[in-house]
Write a protein that holds these residues in place. Structure first.
Motif, PDB file in Angstrom:
ATOM      1  N   GLY A  53      -5.957   1.916  -0.426  1.00 31.05           N
ATOM      2  CA  GLY A  53      -4.804   1.118  -0.021  1.00 31.05           C
ATOM      3  C   GLY A  53      -4.909  -0.315  -0.521  1.00 31.05           C
ATOM      4  N   TYR A 102       1.814   7.239   0.703  1.00 34.29           N
ATOM      5  CA  TYR A 102       0.891   8.358   0.673  1.00 34.29           C
ATOM      6  C   TYR A 102      -0.461   7.967   1.266  1.00 34.29           C
ATOM      7  N   VAL A 103      -0.945   6.793   0.848  1.00 33.87           N
ATOM      8  CA  VAL A 103      -2.222   6.312   1.368  1.00 33.87           C
ATOM      9  C   VAL A 103      -2.106   6.047   2.866  1.00 33.87           C
ATOM     10  N   PHE A 148      -4.215  -0.556  -4.191  1.00 36.92           N
ATOM     11  CA  PHE A 148      -2.772  -0.504  -4.454  1.00 36.92           C
ATOM     12  C   PHE A 148      -2.138  -1.868  -4.215  1.00 36.92           C
ATOM     13  N   THR A 195       0.866  -1.172   0.000  1.00 44.76           N
ATOM     14  CA  THR A 195       0.000   0.000   0.000  1.00 44.76           C
ATOM     15  C   THR A 195       0.900   1.218   0.000  1.00 44.76           C
ATOM     16  N   TYR A 197     -13.639   9.409   5.096  1.00 45.95           N
ATOM     17  CA  TYR A 197     -12.216   9.214   4.788  1.00 45.95           C
ATOM     18  C   TYR A 197     -11.744   7.795   5.056  1.00 45.95           C
ATOM     19  N   THR A 198     -12.166   7.249   6.191  1.00 48.79           N
ATOM     20  CA  THR A 198     -11.696   5.916   6.583  1.00 48.79           C
ATOM     21  C   THR A 198     -11.936   4.923   5.465  1.00 48.79           C
ATOM     22  N   PHE A 228      -2.166   9.303   4.845  1.00 49.00           N
ATOM     23  CA  PHE A 228      -3.508   9.869   4.877  1.00 49.00           C
ATOM     24  C   PHE A 228      -4.434   9.024   5.725  1.00 49.00           C
ATOM     25  N   TRP A 229      -4.184   7.742   5.716  1.00 50.41           N
ATOM     26  CA  TRP A 229      -5.018   6.864   6.522  1.00 50.41           C
ATOM     27  C   TRP A 229      -4.841   7.210   8.002  1.00 50.41           C
ATOM     28  N   PHE A 234      -9.970   5.689   1.992  1.00 50.49           N
ATOM     29  CA  PHE A 234      -8.519   5.487   2.027  1.00 50.49           C
ATOM     30  C   PHE A 234      -8.160   4.018   2.230  1.00 50.49           C
ATOM     31  N   MET A 256     -17.885   9.270  18.763  1.00 53.72           N
ATOM     32  CA  MET A 256     -16.983   9.442  17.639  1.00 53.72           C
ATOM     33  C   MET A 256     -16.979   8.200  16.753  1.00 53.72           C
ATOM     34  N   TYR A 280      -6.468  10.968   8.389  1.00 54.64           N
ATOM     35  CA  TYR A 280      -7.906  11.159   8.182  1.00 54.64           C
ATOM     36  C   TYR A 280      -8.753  10.011   8.695  1.00 54.64           C
ATOM     37  N   ALA A 281      -8.234   8.779   8.540  1.00 55.30           N
ATOM     38  CA  ALA A 281      -9.100   7.633   8.788  1.00 55.30           C
ATOM     39  C   ALA A 281      -9.048   7.143  10.226  1.00 55.30           C
ATOM     40  N   PRO A 302      -8.925   8.906  13.199  1.00 58.18           N
ATOM     41  CA  PRO A 302      -9.787   9.561  14.190  1.00 58.18           C
ATOM     42  C   PRO A 302     -11.233   9.066  14.193  1.00 58.18           C
ATOM     43  N   PRO A 303     -11.923   8.998  13.031  1.00 56.23           N
ATOM     44  CA  PRO A 303     -13.307   8.531  13.107  1.00 56.23           C
ATOM     45  C   PRO A 303     -13.413   7.058  13.502  1.00 56.23           C
ATOM     46  N   LEU A 304     -12.400   6.269  13.174  1.00 53.45           N
ATOM     47  CA  LEU A 304     -12.476   4.828  13.425  1.00 53.45           C
ATOM     48  C   LEU A 304     -12.208   4.503  14.887  1.00 53.45           C
TER      49      LEU A 304
END
Lengths: 244, 214
Positions: free
Chosen positions: B191, A68-69, B194, A65, B183-184, A72-73, B187, B1, A76-77, A79-81
């Motif tokens: 991934g 960059y991904v 990729f 992977t 976003y989760t 960003f994961w 992204f 959250m 961005y990803a 906190p909500p998770l």
């Protein structure tokens, strides 16, 4: 042009703190990567299938992977998770460390495998414990093999740090980018920025050459002063020897 | 959250990401072509008999290789603002990787036995003919797997192009993520895409390398 450099002088404190963030991300990321490379690399030559398997999966996952991904994961990803919010610098260190740790693991594995078979056999004949064998015989020889590739990875890691700009960490790129928007000197700003990174990269290369020289000395190979100034070989650790 | 993983968003974003994936593949492919051709040119230039050629080539290469791709991209896009971002991306990516592939070619050229050069000399072939008919055919065959590895590395760096607004996969992911605040999911999906694309390719390259006996 002179506008840019007077603004450059005015902004020196911000630039210095930006440089510090860049260095911090590079060094902490590299340390995490180094630890991971050794852990995953040693796991991948273990006799236990489970430990080999875990190492393989982790390495392929973080190499496959894109960095960059991953960055960003984390930014961005996560906190909500999970509900945890990481600071941009921590995201950077984690992503750089995990990604380059995965590449480094292959370097460690390759270097240990490249130590001649007879050396292992000799340590067994001498009845050394596995730990003693690793520390005194195998690792010093493998370490010399690893260093050039690790240097390349370190420079690649440094080259990725401007990504921090995208997740709004106040790194060197962010500071110069602010300067650029204010003065409108696009070309000068970017050339200056590139020059800064080049100097950083070269300084890191020299440091690693020093390390390589001292490692070689311990094996009784003296390389002389000129070897300290040599530039890196360009075949990246990530692409050399075996498909990545 | 904690809102859990929204599977619906994955299904909705997938076609959009695949659309971006086409651009990603296109950029990788064309970038690889640029890197392969330019890298060869640099490698041959690096063997020129005059130092006035080899030293500048080496300095420029070292500079490009040691500085961040992201800044090169953003800088090029800002300076040549009238050119389509995708083209800028392909050229910058290609030039950046050419500095690496040239070293691969160099190793390939070095691996051609010295006797071959001497034979060409003895047959009084022109330098052009020597390269074309004798050296390059032997060198290029050996470097193909290594070039493939660089293509895979380049593929994983294409998300950088999103920064200069090329509509590749990660650009699409960010766009969709920002619009729907998922976003989760996007992204994670990016991934996985990729991974799915690069892992089989790298397995294939490894096989090829073994068959060529490296």
């Amino acid at each position: 042009m002179s506008d840019f450099f007077s603004a450059f002088m005015d902004d020196l404190p911000q630039l210095r703190s930006g440089l510090w963030v860049t260095l911090e991300a590079t060094i902490l990321g590299a340390l995490l990567a180094l630890v991971l490379s050794f852990v995953l690399g040693l796991m991948s030559i273990s006799r236990l299938l489970l430990s080999r398997g875990v190492s393989r999966v982790v390495v392929e996952f973080f190499r496959g992977t894109s960095l960059y991904v991953q960055l960003f994961w984390f930014y961005y990803a996560m906190p909500p998770l999970t509900g945890y919010e990481l600071s941009p610098l921590v995201c950077g260190v984690l992503a750089f460390g995990l990604n380059y740790g995965a590449y480094g693991a292959e370097v460690v594995r390759g270097a240990i495998n490249s130590v001649p078979r007879a050396q292992y056999e000799a340590t067994i004949a001498l009845n050394m414990t596995p730990l003693h064998r690793m520390r005194k015989v195998i690792m010093p020889q493998a370490w010399v093999q690893m260093l050039p590739s690790l240097t390349n990875l370190l420079i690649q890691l440094l080259k990725c740090t401007p990504l921090l700009w995208l997740i709004s960490a106040a790194d060197l790129m962010t500071a110069v980018e602010k300067l650029r928007t204010r003065t409108g000197e696009t070309l000068t700003a970017y050339v200056t920025l590139l020059a800064c990174y080049f100097v950083l990269a070269y300084a890191l290369t020299l440091l690693m050459n020093l390390l390589e020289r001292s490692a070689k000395r311990k094996l009784g190979l003296d390389t002389g002063g000129r070897s300290l100034l040599k530039s890196r070989s360009a075949v990246t650790a990530a692409a050399a020897g075996g498909a990545r | 959250m904690n809102e859990g993983f929204k599977w619906g968003a994955v299904g909705e974003a997938l076609p959009l990401l695949l659309q971006g994936f086409k651009i990603t593949l296109l950029a990788t492919l064309l970038g690889t072509v640029v890197a392969a051709v330019l890298g060869l040119a640099i490698a041959v230039a690096g063997r020129a008999p005059s130092r006035f050629v080899t030293v500048p080539v080496k300095v420029v290469m070292e500079f490009i290789r040691s500085t961040p791709l992201l800044i090169q991209l953003v800088g090029a896009a800002a300076v040549f603002s009238s050119v389509e971002p995708l083209y800028i991306g392909i050229v910058v990516l290609g030039i950046h990787y050419a500095t690496y592939t040239s070293e691969v070619y160099r190793a390939g050229i070095d691996s051609v036995p010295k006797g071959q050069w001497e034979a060409c000399r003895a047959l009084s072939m022109s330098p052009r003919r020597t390269w074309q008919a004798v050296i390059l055919p032997q060198a290029v065959r050996n470097v193909l797997p290594a070039l493939g590895n660089y293509a895979i590395l380049m593929f994983k760096e294409t998300p950088f192009l999103a920064v200069i607004t090329v509509q590749e996969m990660v650009f699409k992911a960010r766009e969709y993520g920002a619009a729907h605040f998922v976003y989760t999911e996007v992204f994670t999906l990016a991934g996985i895409l990729f991974l799915v694309a690069s892992y089989p390719t790298s397995l294939l390259m490894r096989k090829l390398e073994k068959r060529l006996g490296h």
